[in-house]
Write a protein that holds these residues in place. Structure first.
Motif, PDB file in Angstrom:
ATOM      1  N   ARG A 171       0.842  -1.205   0.000  1.00  0.00           N
ATOM      2  CA  ARG A 171       0.000   0.000   0.000  1.00  0.00           C
ATOM      3  C   ARG A 171       0.876   1.253   0.000  1.00  0.00           C
ATOM      4  NH1 ARG A 171      -2.520  -0.887   4.389  1.00  0.00           N
ATOM      5  NH2 ARG A 171      -4.439  -1.772   3.569  1.00  0.00           N
ATOM      6  N   GLY A 172       1.854   1.283   0.901  1.00  0.00           N
ATOM      7  CA  GLY A 172       2.760   2.431   0.955  1.00  0.00           C
ATOM      8  C   GLY A 172       3.540   2.590  -0.328  1.00  0.00           C
ATOM      9  N   HIS A 173       3.935   1.461  -0.929  1.00  0.00           N
ATOM     10  CA  HIS A 173       4.680   1.508  -2.183  1.00  0.00           C
ATOM     11  C   HIS A 173       3.829   2.091  -3.300  1.00  0.00           C
ATOM     12  CE1 HIS A 173       6.917  -0.389  -5.677  1.00  0.00           C
ATOM     13  NE2 HIS A 173       7.865   0.231  -5.015  1.00  0.00           N
ATOM     14  N   ALA A 174       2.551   1.700  -3.351  1.00  0.00           N
ATOM     15  CA  ALA A 174       1.654   2.213  -4.393  1.00  0.00           C
ATOM     16  C   ALA A 174       1.479   3.724  -4.273  1.00  0.00           C
ATOM     17  CB  ALA A 174       0.291   1.516  -4.298  1.00  0.00           C
ATOM     18  N   TRP A 175       1.340   4.232  -3.037  1.00  0.00           N
ATOM     19  CA  TRP A 175       1.194   5.674  -2.848  1.00  0.00           C
ATOM     20  C   TRP A 175       2.489   6.403  -3.214  1.00  0.00           C
ATOM     21  CZ3 TRP A 175      -3.112   8.293  -2.526  1.00  0.00           C
ATOM     22  CH2 TRP A 175      -4.261   7.701  -2.019  1.00  0.00           C
ATOM     23  N   ALA A 176       3.629   5.807  -2.903  1.00  0.00           N
ATOM     24  CA  ALA A 176       4.906   6.441  -3.253  1.00  0.00           C
ATOM     25  C   ALA A 176       5.078   6.505  -4.766  1.00  0.00           C
ATOM     26  CB  ALA A 176       6.061   5.673  -2.618  1.00  0.00           C
ATOM     27  N   LEU A 177       4.685   5.441  -5.460  1.00  0.00           N
ATOM     28  CA  LEU A 177       4.780   5.442  -6.921  1.00  0.00           C
ATOM     29  C   LEU A 177       3.874   6.520  -7.514  1.00  0.00           C
ATOM     30  CD1 LEU A 177       4.799   1.616  -7.759  1.00  0.00           C
ATOM     31  CD2 LEU A 177       6.747   3.194  -7.749  1.00  0.00           C
ATOM     32  N   ARG A 178       2.708   6.699  -6.917  1.00  0.00           N
ATOM     33  CA  ARG A 178       1.811   7.756  -7.387  1.00  0.00           C
ATOM     34  C   ARG A 178       2.477   9.123  -7.236  1.00  0.00           C
ATOM     35  NH1 ARG A 178      -1.420  11.267  -4.813  1.00  0.00           N
ATOM     36  NH2 ARG A 178      -3.290  12.028  -5.884  1.00  0.00           N
ATOM     37  N   GLY A 179       3.144   9.334  -6.102  1.00  0.00           N
ATOM     38  CA  GLY A 179       3.845  10.597  -5.890  1.00  0.00           C
ATOM     39  C   GLY A 179       4.974  10.799  -6.885  1.00  0.00           C
ATOM     40  N   LEU A 180       5.730   9.754  -7.138  1.00  0.00           N
ATOM     41  CA  LEU A 180       6.811   9.845  -8.127  1.00  0.00           C
ATOM     42  C   LEU A 180       6.254  10.166  -9.510  1.00  0.00           C
ATOM     43  CD1 LEU A 180       9.062   6.818  -7.066  1.00  0.00           C
ATOM     44  CD2 LEU A 180       9.686   9.243  -6.976  1.00  0.00           C
ATOM     45  N   ALA A 181       5.143   9.520  -9.857  1.00  0.00           N
ATOM     46  CA  ALA A 181       4.534   9.775 -11.167  1.00  0.00           C
ATOM     47  C   ALA A 181       4.129  11.236 -11.306  1.00  0.00           C
ATOM     48  CB  ALA A 181       3.324   8.862 -11.358  1.00  0.00           C
ATOM     49  N   ASP A 182       3.586  11.793 -10.250  1.00  0.00           N
ATOM     50  CA  ASP A 182       3.166  13.194 -10.260  1.00  0.00           C
ATOM     51  C   ASP A 182       4.357  14.111 -10.527  1.00  0.00           C
ATOM     52  OD1 ASP A 182       1.564  15.456  -9.944  1.00  0.00           O
ATOM     53  OD2 ASP A 182       1.764  15.452  -7.766  1.00  0.00           O
ATOM     54  N   VAL A 183       5.448  13.883  -9.799  1.00  0.00           N
ATOM     55  CA  VAL A 183       6.623  14.741  -9.964  1.00  0.00           C
ATOM     56  C   VAL A 183       7.243  14.556 -11.346  1.00  0.00           C
ATOM     57  CG1 VAL A 183       8.913  15.297  -9.086  1.00  0.00           C
ATOM     58  CG2 VAL A 183       7.080  14.766  -7.484  1.00  0.00           C
ATOM     59  N   VAL A 184       7.351  13.318 -11.795  1.00  0.00           N
ATOM     60  CA  VAL A 184       7.924  13.037 -13.114  1.00  0.00           C
ATOM     61  C   VAL A 184       7.115  13.747 -14.197  1.00  0.00           C
ATOM     62  CG1 VAL A 184       8.163  11.208 -14.838  1.00  0.00           C
ATOM     63  CG2 VAL A 184       9.062  10.870 -12.545  1.00  0.00           C
ATOM     64  N   SER A 185       5.805  13.805 -14.003  1.00  0.00           N
ATOM     65  CA  SER A 185       4.932  14.457 -14.978  1.00  0.00           C
ATOM     66  C   SER A 185       5.062  15.978 -14.941  1.00  0.00           C
ATOM     67  CB  SER A 185       3.486  14.043 -14.712  1.00  0.00           C
ATOM     68  OG  SER A 185       2.572  14.855 -15.416  1.00  0.00           O
TER      69      SER A 185
END
Length: 351
Positions: free
Chosen positions: A204-218
């Protein structure tokens, strides 16, 4: 060093459940144990198993069932004279209140939970309740007030080697940096959170972190495809665990990524999907943010400016009632971005 992530909200006979257990499995096991405890006249065990039931319902988006379950857990804990279990039930209720956009109630319940946790000597529920207060303030956009609390809780979690709580704190701090334009710092913190979560098997924590990374990368790099890849990886975990809220936020973020890339028709579809998901689980914050993305997409696709202006005005009023400062700034930014004046030209500088 961090150990394997664990779920302290799964208590009593349910401690064998994993942090990555499917929520449908948690609900089934919790309900079975709750009924057994009630038949045996064991209010303490009923309170502990009822907590798992409440949390499963909440995370599945079944808010009315979750509301009944946490209150029943609290009553059973009070009957048993179990202060710690009372604190956990209040934590669940406060977390549910935040999810429903009832932020004043959330703060009250979470503060009561923290106080009971301290009185009962349960440092874990105290920490989770303080984290809930910090997250509530962060969601409202009150970064100055809760930034220090996030840092304090991060230090405590690191000291105890609690991977799951460390990941939560890192993600919260990262989000505040992202929202104030410090993308490099945000990326580094999301990246650290993802690494710790992966090593600790906290999906769960990993999925939220990936979402955050995706936001910044975008937003920082304009790397649409990499952002979509990260979101797809996160979505796999969300679906496996039946994380309804996290999945809806994933879809909304996918809409954000596509919107930034100028793929407005695709973004519209994702925002519509997320909006339906948030409405189904009665989550007003996610619903409002999806409506905002949808309004911007429709404007780009030719919607009449007066219709967009009316939608933005309605959203501004809704966000004012909920108390989301940062989201209100996003509405003001939408007016500027789309060249649509707000009523009375009273726009606020956005992000």
């Amino acid at each position: 060093m961090y150990g394997k992530a664990f779920a302290p909200e799964y208590q009593g006979a349910l401690t064998t459940l994993s942090v990555n257990s499917s929520l449908t499995d948690v609900l089934a096991a919790g309900t079975e144990q709750l009924r057994a405890a009630e038949r045996a006249g064991q209010p303490g065990e009923a309170a502990r198993s009822g907590l798992a039931v409440a949390e499963a319902h909440r995370r599945l988006g079944r808010v009315e069932d979750a509301d009944r379950a946490w209150k029943a857990s609290y009553r059973a804990a009070r009957q048993a004279g179990d202060v710690g279990a009372m604190a956990w039930a209040l934590w669940s209720g406060g977390t549910l209140a935040r999810q429903r956009g009832e932020l004043r109630l959330a703060r009250r319940l979470l503060q009561l939970a923290a106080d009971l946790g301290e009185r009962g000597g349960d440092i874990v529920v105290r920490g989770y309740s303080l984290a809930g207060l910090a997250e509530t303030g962060r969601i409202q956009g009150d970064y100055e007030a809760v930034g220090r609390l996030h840092e304090q809780l991060l230090a405590e979690a690191r000291r105890r080697g609690e991977a799951r709580h460390t990941v939560w704190a890192l993600e919260g701090i990262a989000q505040m940096h992202r929202n104030t334009g410090r993308y490099g710092t945000a990326y580094a913190l999301f990246e650290e959170a993802a690494e710790i979560a992966a090593r600790a098997d906290d999906r769960r924590g990993h999925a939220w972190a990936l979402r955050g990374l995706a936001d910044v990368v975008s937003v920082r790099d304009g790397d649409t495809e990499r952002a979509l890849e990260l979101l797809s990886e996160a979505e796999t975990a969300c679906r496996a665990m039946r994380l309804s809220s996290a999945l809806a936020y994933n879809h909304k973020m996918r809409g954000n990524v596509l919107y930034r890339a100028g793929r407005y028709a695709q973004a519209r579809g994702l925002y519509e999907q997320a909006l339906e998901e948030f409405r189904e689980m009665s989550e007003p914050r996610g619903e409002a943010l999806s409506r905002l993305g949808l309004a911007k997409s429709l404007a780009r696709l030719g919607r009449a400016p007066d219709e967009t202006a009316a939608e933005l005005a309605d959203l501004a009023g809704l966000l004012e009632r909920i108390g989301l400062q940062h989201a209100r700034r996003m509405v003001a930014r939408a007016h500027e971005e789309l060249g649509i004046p707000a009523a009375g030209q009273a726009t606020e500088a956005g992000r």
